[in-house]
Write a protein that holds these residues in place. Structure first.
Motif, mmCIF file in Angstrom:
data_model
loop_
_atom_site.group_PDB
_atom_site.id
_atom_site.type_symbol
_atom_site.label_atom_id
_atom_site.label_comp_id
_atom_site.label_asym_id
_atom_site.label_seq_id
_atom_site.Cartn_x
_atom_site.Cartn_y
_atom_site.Cartn_z
ATOM 1 N N HIS A 1 0.839 -1.200 0.000
ATOM 2 C CA HIS A 1 0.000 0.000 0.000
ATOM 3 C C HIS A 1 0.873 1.249 0.000
ATOM 4 O O HIS A 1 1.800 1.379 0.799
ATOM 5 N N LEU A 2 0.525 2.163 -0.933
ATOM 6 C CA LEU A 2 1.201 3.462 -1.024
ATOM 7 C C LEU A 2 0.479 4.408 -0.077
ATOM 8 O O LEU A 2 -0.742 4.629 -0.216
ATOM 9 N N VAL A 3 1.196 4.928 0.897
ATOM 10 C CA VAL A 3 0.570 5.732 1.961
ATOM 11 C C VAL A 3 1.272 7.085 2.041
ATOM 12 O O VAL A 3 2.487 7.184 1.843
ATOM 13 N N ILE A 4 0.460 8.108 2.285
ATOM 14 C CA ILE A 4 1.048 9.451 2.431
ATOM 15 C C ILE A 4 0.597 10.063 3.747
ATOM 16 O O ILE A 4 -0.521 9.806 4.199
ATOM 17 N N LYS A 5 1.501 10.799 4.350
ATOM 18 C CA LYS A 5 1.139 11.533 5.566
ATOM 19 C C LYS A 5 1.505 12.988 5.329
ATOM 20 O O LYS A 5 2.608 13.286 4.869
ATOM 21 N N LEU A 6 0.548 13.910 5.614
ATOM 22 C CA LEU A 6 0.725 15.333 5.300
ATOM 23 C C LEU A 6 0.773 16.145 6.583
ATOM 24 O O LEU A 6 0.114 15.808 7.565
ATOM 25 N N GLU A 7 1.540 17.236 6.562
ATOM 26 C CA GLU A 7 1.655 18.074 7.749
ATOM 27 C C GLU A 7 0.302 18.745 8.024
ATOM 28 O O GLU A 7 -0.496 18.965 7.110
ATOM 29 N N ASP A 8 0.061 19.046 9.275
ATOM 30 C CA ASP A 8 -1.200 19.689 9.680
ATOM 31 C C ASP A 8 -1.020 21.201 9.598
ATOM 32 O O ASP A 8 -0.300 21.797 10.403
ATOM 33 N N LEU A 9 -1.641 21.814 8.599
ATOM 34 C CA LEU A 9 -1.485 23.267 8.424
ATOM 35 C C LEU A 9 -2.706 24.035 8.946
ATOM 36 O O LEU A 9 -2.783 25.244 8.786
ATOM 37 N N GLY A 10 -3.648 23.302 9.499
ATOM 38 C CA GLY A 10 -4.820 23.998 10.039
ATOM 39 C C GLY A 10 -6.066 23.720 9.226
ATOM 40 O O GLY A 10 -5.982 23.191 8.104
ATOM 41 N N PRO A 11 -7.225 24.112 9.766
ATOM 42 C CA PRO A 11 -8.496 23.722 9.158
ATOM 43 C C PRO A 11 -8.778 24.369 7.814
ATOM 44 O O PRO A 11 -9.636 23.907 7.067
ATOM 45 N N GLN A 12 -8.058 25.414 7.440
ATOM 46 C CA GLN A 12 -8.370 26.104 6.180
ATOM 47 C C GLN A 12 -7.722 25.426 4.975
ATOM 48 O O GLN A 12 -7.968 25.845 3.842
ATOM 49 N N PHE A 13 -6.878 24.386 5.237
ATOM 50 C CA PHE A 13 -6.091 23.800 4.155
ATOM 51 C C PHE A 13 -6.671 22.470 3.677
ATOM 52 O O PHE A 13 -7.027 21.610 4.490
ATOM 53 N N GLU A 14 -6.767 22.332 2.349
ATOM 54 C CA GLU A 14 -7.017 21.043 1.720
ATOM 55 C C GLU A 14 -5.752 20.682 0.936
ATOM 56 O O GLU A 14 -4.986 21.573 0.574
ATOM 57 N N PHE A 15 -5.581 19.386 0.675
ATOM 58 C CA PHE A 15 -4.389 18.945 -0.057
ATOM 59 C C PHE A 15 -4.821 18.256 -1.346
ATOM 60 O O PHE A 15 -5.744 17.431 -1.330
ATOM 61 N N LEU A 16 -4.162 18.632 -2.414
ATOM 62 C CA LEU A 16 -4.419 17.972 -3.708
ATOM 63 C C LEU A 16 -3.214 17.080 -3.971
ATOM 64 O O LEU A 16 -2.104 17.568 -4.186
ATOM 65 N N VAL A 17 -3.451 15.749 -3.877
ATOM 66 C CA VAL A 17 -2.356 14.779 -3.996
ATOM 67 C C VAL A 17 -2.403 14.165 -5.398
ATOM 68 O O VAL A 17 -3.434 13.621 -5.812
ATOM 69 N N ALA A 18 -1.297 14.264 -6.128
ATOM 70 C CA ALA A 18 -1.204 13.645 -7.457
ATOM 71 C C ALA A 18 -0.222 12.475 -7.351
ATOM 72 O O ALA A 18 0.847 12.613 -6.744
ATOM 73 N N TYR A 19 -0.601 11.335 -7.898
ATOM 74 C CA TYR A 19 0.289 10.171 -7.825
ATOM 75 C C TYR A 19 0.170 9.355 -9.113
ATOM 76 O O TYR A 19 -0.876 9.386 -9.788
ATOM 77 N N TRP A 20 1.262 8.702 -9.463
ATOM 78 C CA TRP A 20 1.280 7.969 -10.725
ATOM 79 C C TRP A 20 2.292 6.848 -10.638
ATOM 80 O O TRP A 20 3.203 6.870 -9.800
#
Lengths: 204, 153
Positions: A122-141
């Motif tokens: 399984h390919l897993v990602i963990k993202l830093e917590d920048l606060g509630p106003q942030f969404e993350f757009l993850v691109a993978y290939w």
């Protein structure tokens, strides 16, 4: 109003990164004395409709240091006027006002920090917590000629997210950018990071 | 439709700001048996076609009237009202930009509903009317939420 003796603070400016806004100024110094500063702000609403109203900053009325975290005060995407004055006992300086009103849509958005790992296949990602106003757009290939790029919007913060079940021997790459709905802006993409199912993270 | 206009509005933080002052504001409302926004024939009967105009009218009602008529000395409450007022100002501007590309006609239904709200407001002494309208912000925010499902974060 106390007798104005103290010089007014100079060189007001705002440094804003990832929706964290810091107002700074040059300190006023009187040898052997502690100077306190009062910060106030005015949103565009107050400027337009109630120009006599200035609102004391949440954290800096008063404060000792020549800086003030105004993040909790700047809560709308409109221009804000900011002013600071110095006090020493009953002595107060004149107000110094930021030369140009600050709008949070000018904040610098940096590529987010990410941790790409494998959990078995399984390919897993963990993202830093920048606060509630942030969404993350993850691109993978999958790293092979003509591979299709997949995109996933991640709103959870600071917890691992499963992206893909990988095939043995194949290498997969990931890059990510942030999106802040309140200011309708994206950050640049991060550097891509690649992993191979039976190998270590491969630099690009 | 309007959802696309207000889609980028962060309504959620406005609701949070209001929840923090709701109890204090509503406690100052001395006319508990009177309402300005929530009489049944006003907001709840607005049809989808009239949502844009009604949103525009109510934002103007708060920005041009309620927030101006209210006097607040408590800094904590002042900060929250300022946050809401500046967010409504931003929404007005976003709605204005959006209107150039889409219809935001005001039919009689919306115009009449708006007039009822202004009439209700004008029947009270101005400070009482302002405090009551502030206390009913949750009615307006809930109505926005309901009519723009995609907007709350």
């Amino acid at each position: 109003d106390g007798v104005t003796v103290l010089p007014a603070p100079q060189n007001l400016s705002v440094q804003s990164t990832n929706m964290k806004h810091l107002l700074t100024w040059s300190p006023v110094t009187v040898p052997g004395e502690i100077i306190y500063y009062f910060v106030e702000y005015q949103g565009e609403y107050e400027s337009l409709y109630m120009s006599h109203i200035w609102i004391p900053s949440s954290w800096c009325s008063p404060t000792e240091g020549p800086e003030c975290d105004i993040t909790d005060d700047i809560t709308a995407t409109v221009p804000y006027k900011l002013r600071v004055r110095a006090t020493l006992g009953s002595q107060t300086s004149a107000w110094s006002t930021l030369q140009h009103p600050f709008n949070r849509n000018s904040t610098t958005l940096t590529p987010p920090v990410m941790e790409v790992t494998k959990d078995g296949f399984h390919l897993v990602i963990k993202l830093e917590d920048l606060g509630p106003q942030f969404e993350f757009l993850v691109a993978y290939w999958r790293r092979e000629p003509g591979a299709k790029e997949h995109v996933k919007v991640v709103r959870s913060r600071g917890i691992p997210v499963h992206l893909e079940t990988m095939e043995p021997g194949a290498a997969y790459c990931v890059k990510v950018q942030t999106f802040v709905k309140a200011i309708r802006r994206h950050s640049p993409f991060s550097q891509a990071e690649c992993v191979k199912v039976q190998g270590e993270t491969l630099p690009l | 439709g309007l959802r696309r206009c207000l889609i980028s509005m962060d309504i959620h933080h406005i609701e949070e700001a209001f929840q923090e002052i709701k109890k204090t504001i509503q406690a100052k409302d001395t006319f508990q048996n009177v309402t300005i926004l929530s009489t049944s024939e006003t907001l709840h009967s607005i049809k989808p076609l009239d949502v844009c105009c009604m949103t525009k009218n109510l934002l103007a009602f708060y920005v041009d009237k309620v927030f101006k008529d209210h006097r607040e000395l408590n800094p904590q409450i002042l900060r929250k009202i300022s946050s809401i007022a500046n967010s409504f100002l931003y929404m007005q501007k976003a709605l204005q930009q959006c209107q150039e590309q889409m219809q935001c006609h005001c039919r009689d239904e919306a115009t009449n509903a708006t007039r009822i709200i202004h009439d209700n407001y004008d029947q009270l002494e101005v400070r009482s009317a302002a405090i009551k309208s502030l206390g009913e912000l949750d009615v307006f925010l809930a109505w926005i939420d309901k009519n723009h499902q995609g907007t709350s974060a």
